[in-house]
Design an enzyme around this catalytic site. Structure first.
Site, short mmCIF file in Angstrom:
data_model
loop_
_atom_site.label_atom_id
_atom_site.label_comp_id
_atom_site.label_asym_id
_atom_site.label_seq_id
_atom_site.Cartn_x
_atom_site.Cartn_y
_atom_site.Cartn_z
N SER B 135 0.82 -1.22 0.00
CA SER B 135 0.00 0.00 0.00
C SER B 135 0.85 1.26 0.00
CB SER B 135 -0.89 0.03 1.23
OG SER B 135 -1.82 -1.01 1.18
N SER B 167 1.90 -3.10 8.76
CA SER B 167 1.87 -3.80 10.05
C SER B 167 3.21 -4.48 10.26
CB SER B 167 0.79 -4.88 10.05
OG SER B 167 -0.43 -4.34 9.65
N GLU B 250 -3.85 -13.33 1.48
CA GLU B 250 -3.99 -12.30 2.51
C GLU B 250 -5.31 -12.35 3.27
OE1 GLU B 250 -3.33 -8.18 1.52
OE2 GLU B 250 -3.84 -7.57 3.56
N SER B 381 -10.74 -2.50 0.03
CA SER B 381 -11.92 -2.18 0.84
C SER B 381 -13.11 -3.02 0.40
CB SER B 381 -12.26 -0.71 0.70
OG SER B 381 -12.80 -0.47 -0.59
N ASN B 382 -14.10 -3.13 1.28
CA ASN B 382 -15.26 -3.97 0.95
C ASN B 382 -16.03 -3.45 -0.25
OD1 ASN B 382 -14.45 -5.59 2.98
ND2 ASN B 382 -16.33 -5.46 4.19
#
Lengths: 387, 400
Positions: B135, B167, B250, B381-382
Site C-alpha cells: 500500500s 503492520s 492475505e 476495501s469492501n
C-alpha cells in the site's frame, strides 16, 4: 435412515440427493420454463384477481411428479415411502421454488411431516406414498403460528369425533385429498385426518396475491371423523416434532425462488443499457445484487445445516437451526424481491415482467409459519432467555 | 473424536498436535497483550509471540507441510490440521503472519533455490519477522498505481518511495516490496523484491497512530535504498503476478493460523453485555429490539460457519468461488456489526474507554468497533470486494 450424533460435514448431501436435485432441475427446466409458467398462471390479470378463478396448475406435470415418487419422499420407509434425508428434500424443494412450481407438493410434504409424528398416522402415510395429496389445517382466524391455538373444536360421539369451527390459511386446500386438522377436544388437542370430500366440510377460497398456489378457509359443520382417522391425541407434540421440517421446506422454497430472482435481475443488469452502459456497471445496481447474493448464500447454507440437524441431531438443535434458516430465507427473499422489482425499473412494475410471479410467491412464503422477526423472537427465548 | 477420511500420517499428526497443545498451553504472562496482531505495538509483546511461534515451530505445528530442506517438517496435508487444533484450543496468534502466509507461498512459487533456503527457515521460527510493502498513499484499492521506484544501478537497485499501513514494520527484518521498475506499463512495470528493513541504510520506519490512539501500523520511507539484484523475486516486470499470489493468501490470513488469545464466543459476549446493561428501566437483555439485533448477529455467525461448511460440498455450489470470495465481506462486516451492537447495548457506558475501571469489558466495545475498520478496509476495501464479486461471480460489467 442412519442416525448418529455426528452430523456429516457434507450435510448428508450425497450422490442420491444430488441426482434427485439434478433430475428435478432438468424436468422442471423442460416442463416449466418461465414462459410456460407465465402462460399457466399469469396469462390474464383479471382471471384470478377479478373473476376469482382458481389459480391454475399443470395437472399432467403433477401426475409425472407423483409417478417419480416425490410426494412419498418424506414418508418413512416402513410406511411404504422413500424415507429420504431432509437434506435431499431441501435440494428438491429449492428447485420447486426456483421454478415457482404450482402444485400441492410443499403442502403435502408439510402434512406428511406431521402425520409421521402422529402415533396413528401410518395408514395415511401409506396413501400419501401412493399419491394422495394432503395439507395442514391448523391455523386460527388471526393467523397465529402458536401450535396450541385454533378455532376448531371436537366432541366425542360414540366412537367418532365431530368437528365444528374453521381452520384458516390452509395451503393449496383445493388440491388436497386430505386435511390434517388440529382441534380442541376437552383438555386435549387432537389431530385428525379428514378426507376433503367429507360431509360438512367446505372450502371457502381466500383471495390471495400469489398466483402459484391456492389458499382457503376450511369450514367444518358437524364433520364426523372415524376413530381410525383420529391420528393423535397430542396434536401439539406431533406439530412440535414436525415443525423443524416444515420450516426448512418453506425456507428451501424461498431460497430457490430467491436465486431465480437474483439471476434474472443480474441478467437484466447486463442487458439493459442506460447512459450508454449496461446498468450493472453502476455500483448502485451492482452492490445490492452482491448483497442479495451473500444473503441468499447464508440462507442456503442454513437450510442445509437445519436439514442435516433434523436428520442427525437432537430436536432442540434442529428447531433452533430451522428457525435460523427460516429467518435468513425470509429476509433474503424480501431483499432480493425488493431489488428485483426496483432494478428492473418501470418494466419491473408491470404485469408483463415475470418478476412479480416470484415476488408474490416469495412474499407469501416469507409470512408462512412466521417471518424473520417472529423466528428471531422465538430464538431469543431459547438463546437469551425468557423476558 | 477421530475425523473421517484422514490418512494414517494425518491421524498420527493430529494426535501429536493435540497432545502437544494439551501439554504446552500458552505461557501465563503479566504483560498487556493486544486484541489482535493489528494492535501489536510493544517489543515485549513481540518477544512473547516470537517465543510462542518458535515453540510451535519446534513442535512441528508451523511449517508442517514445508519441505525439510527449507526448514519445514515435510508432512503432507497436515498444516490445516495444525491450524485447526491451535484454533480449537484458543492458542495465541502466530506472530509472523506476513512471513508465513505471504512471503513463503510467494517464494515457494516464484523464488530461486537460494532464496528458499535463505528466507523460509528463519520465517518459520519467527527469528526474522516480515512486513508487507504494497500500500502507498496513492495506491490503496487501486493497488497497481504504485509510485515507489526501483531503478537499476550496476548489480543492484536503488529504491525511492513511501509505503503505508505497514503492520509489523517496526519489528520487521524484511519486507515483501512491490515497486515500479518501469513507467511505461501499469501492471507489467512492477517488480517484486525481498527487501531488508531493520538496520538497512535508506529505510526509515515511522509508526502511524490509529484513530484508536494505538500504534500498530507504520509508514516506511525509502531514500536511495540500495538492494542487491539477488533479492528480486521472479523476473523484472512480473511483480503484479507475484503480488496476486500473495493476495490470494492475505484475506484468509487474519483468521487463519492460531486464532486470538481470547477466543470468547462473540454472541455469548453480546448476550453477557446485554444481561449486565440497562435500557429503558429494565435489562437490555429484556428489550425486544436489542434481543432481535443480537439474534440477527447470531444468525450471521452461524451462517458464516455453515457457509464455510457448504463451500466444501461441490454439489451445493453452482460457482466454485462464490462462497470463498464472499466470505471476506461477510466476516469483516460481522465483526464490525457485532462491535457496533455492543456499543449500542452498553449505552452511556459505551463512552468509557480503555483504562477506565467502569468501562464494560475494559473498553473492548468502542475499541473493537473502531478497530474493525481495519478489517473492512485492508486488503482492498469492501466496496472493491463488492465490485470484484459482482464482476467475477455474477458476471456484471466492470465498474472502473
Amino acid at each position: 435412515m442412519s442416525k448418529s450424533n455426528r452430523p456429516p460435514k457434507d450435510f448428508g448431501f450425497g450422490a442420491d440427493e444430488e441426482m434427485l436435485r439434478d433430475l428435478a432441475r432438468k424436468l422442471l427446466g423442460e416442463r416449466l420454463p418461465v414462459d410456460k409458467l407465465r402462460t399457466l398462471v399469469a396469462e390474464d390479470h383479471a382471471a384470478v384477481y377479478e373473476r376469482h378463478e382458481r389459480q391454475r396448475w399443470d395437472e399432467a406435470l403433477w401426475k409425472e411428479i407423483v409417478e417419480l415418487g416425490w410426494t412419498g419422499l418424506a414418508v418413512p420407509e416402513q410406511d411404504g415411502g422413500v424415507g429420504f434425508k431432509r437434506a435431499g428434500i431441501a435440494g428438491l424443494v429449492e428447485e420447486v421454488g426456483r421454478f415457482a412450481l404450482p402444485s400441492p407438493l410443499v403442502a403435502t410434504l408439510n402434512a406428511t411431516d406431521v402425520l409421521a409424528q402422529a402415533e396413528g398416522g401410518r395408514q395415511w402415510l401409506a396413501r400419501i406414498a401412493d399419491g394422495t395429496t394432503a395439507t395442514l389445517a391448523i391455523t386460527n382466524a388471526v393467523g397465529s403460528w402458536e401450535l396450541g391455538e385454533g378455532d376448531l373444536s371436537a366432541s366425542e360421539d360414540g366412537g367418532n369425533l365431530v368437528l365444528d369451527g374453521a381452520a384458516y390459511f390452509v395451503q393449496d386446500a383445493f388440491k388436497a385429498d386430505v386435511l390434517v386438522v388440529a382441534a380442541q377436544c376437552g383438555g386435549d388437542r387432537v389431530l385428525c385426518a379428514v378426507p376433503a370430500d367429507s360431509t360438512g366440510l367446505s372450502l371457502v377460497p381466500d383471495r390471495i396475491h400469489d398466483l402459484t398456489r391456492d389458499q382457503a378457509t376450511a369450514r367444518f359443520e358437524g364433520v364426523r371423523v372415524a376413530e381410525e382417522n383420529v391420528v393423535s391425541r397430542d396434536a401439539v407434540g406431533a406439530l412440535e416434532r414436525a415443525w423443524p421440517s416444515i420450516l426448512v421446506t418453506v425456507a428451501a422454497d424461498l431460497v430457490g425462488c430467491a436465486e431465480w430472482q437474483l439471476q434474472t435481475t443480474v441478467q437484466y443488469a447486463k442487458d439493459r443499457k442506460q447512459f450508454d452502459r449496461p446498468i450493472g456497471f453502476f455500483q448502485a445496481v451492482k452492490h445490492p445484487l452482491v448483497n442479495a447474493m451473500l444473503d441468499i448464500d447464508r440462507a442456503r447454507s442454513l437450510v442445509y445445516n437445519a436439514a442435516c440437524a433434523i436428520d442427525f441431531d437432537d430436536p432442540a438443535e434442529a428447531l433452533k437451526a430451522a428457525r435460523m434458516a427460516k429467518s435468513a430465507a425470509s429476509d433474503a427473499g424480501a431483499f432480493i424481491s425488493d431489488r428485483s422489482v426496483q432494478l428492473h425499473g418501470g418494466i419491473g412494475f408491470t404485469w408483463e415482467c415475470d418478476v412479480h410471479i416470484f415476488f408474490k410467491r416469495s412474499m407469501h412464503n416469507q409470512a408462512l409459519y412466521g417471518d424473520g422477526v417472529y423466528q428471531r423472537k422465538k430464538l431469543a427465548s431459547t438463546m437469551i432467555g425468557e423476558i | 473424536m477421530s475425523t473421517p477420511n484422514l490418512t494414517a500420517e494425518q491421524i498420527e499428526f493430529q494426535e501429536h498436535a493435540r497432545a502437544w497443545l494439551a501439554a504446552n498451553p500458552a505461557p501465563e504472562t503479566q504483560i498487556d497483550l493486544p486484541l489482535s496482531q493489528l494492535e501489536l505495538a510493544k517489543r515485549e509483546q513481540v518477544e512473547y509471540y516470537r517465543e510462542w511461534q518458535r515453540s510451535c515451530y519446534e513442535a512441528g505445528l508451523v511449517g508442517t507441510d514445508i519441505a525439510k530442506e527449507y526448514g519445514g517438517h515435510g508432512h503432507s496435508g497436515c498444516q490445516d490440521i495444525a491450524n485447526r487444533e491451535m484454533s480449537r484450543v484458543g492458542a495465541p496468534f502466530l506472530l509472523n503472519t506476513v512471513g508465513l502466509s505471504m512471503m513463503i507461498p510467494a517464494v515457494l512459487k516464484h523464488g530461486t533455490e537460494e532464496q528458499k533456503r535463505r528466507f523460509i527457515p528463519k520465517a518459520l521460527s519467527a527469528e526474522e519477522i516480515w512486513c508487507q510493502g504494497f500500500s502507498e498513499p496513492g495506491a490503496g484499492s487501486d493497488m497497481a498505481n504504485q509510485q515507489t521506484m526501483a531503478v537499476r544501478r550496476g548489480e543492484g537497485w536503488v529504491v525511492n518511495g513511501h509505503k503505508v499501513w505497514t503492520s509489523f514494520g517496526q519489528f520487521a527484518k524484511h519486507m515483501i516490496l512491490l515497486a515500479r521498475t518501469s513507467r511505461d506499463h501499469k501492471y507489467d512495470g512492477l517488480s517484486f523484491f525481498l527487501c531488508p528493513v531493520e538496520g538497512h541504510a535508506g529505510v526509515t520506519v515511522k509508526p502511524l497512530v490509529k484513530m484508536t490512539g494505538e500504534l500498530g501500523f507504520n509508514e516506511v520511507f525509502f531514500e536511495d535504498c540500495v538492494i542487491d539484484d539477488s533479492l528480486r523475486l521472479d523476473e523484472v516486470g512480473k511483480g503484479w503476478t507475484v503480488a496476486m499470489t500473495v493476495l490470494t493468501h492475505e484475506r484468509g490470513a487474519a483468521e487463519g493460523a492460531g486464532g486470538g488469545i481470547r477466543a470468547v464466543h462473540p454472541i455469548e459476549r453480546l448476550i453477557g453485555l446485554a444481561k449486565s446493561s440497562q435500557r429503558g428501566g429494565g435489562l437490555a437483555a429484556d428489550d425486544p429490539v436489542t434481543r432481535d439485533a443480537i439474534i440477527r448477529q447470531a444468525i450471521v455467525h452461524e451462517g458464516i460457519r455453515q457457509d464455510a461448511r457448504r463451500a466444501r460440498v461441490p454439489a451445493l455450489n453452482d460457482h466454485p468461488m462464490r462462497l470463498p470470495m464472499g466470505q471476506g465481506v461477510v466476516r469483516t462486516e460481522f465483526e464490525q456489526d457485532c462491535a457496533r451492537l455492543g456499543v449500542d447495548i452498553a449505552g452511556a457506558r459505551s463512552t468509557l474507554y480503555k483504562h477506565d475501571d467502569a468501562a464494560p469489558d475494559n473498553g473492548y466495545w468502542p475499541l473493537a468497533y473502531m478497530n474493525s475498520y481495519a478489517l473492512t478496509i485492508a486488503g482492498g476495501s469492501n466496496e472493491i470486494q463488492r465490485n470484484i464479486l459482482g464482476e467475477r461471480i455474477l458476471g456484471m460489467p466492470k465498474s472502473k
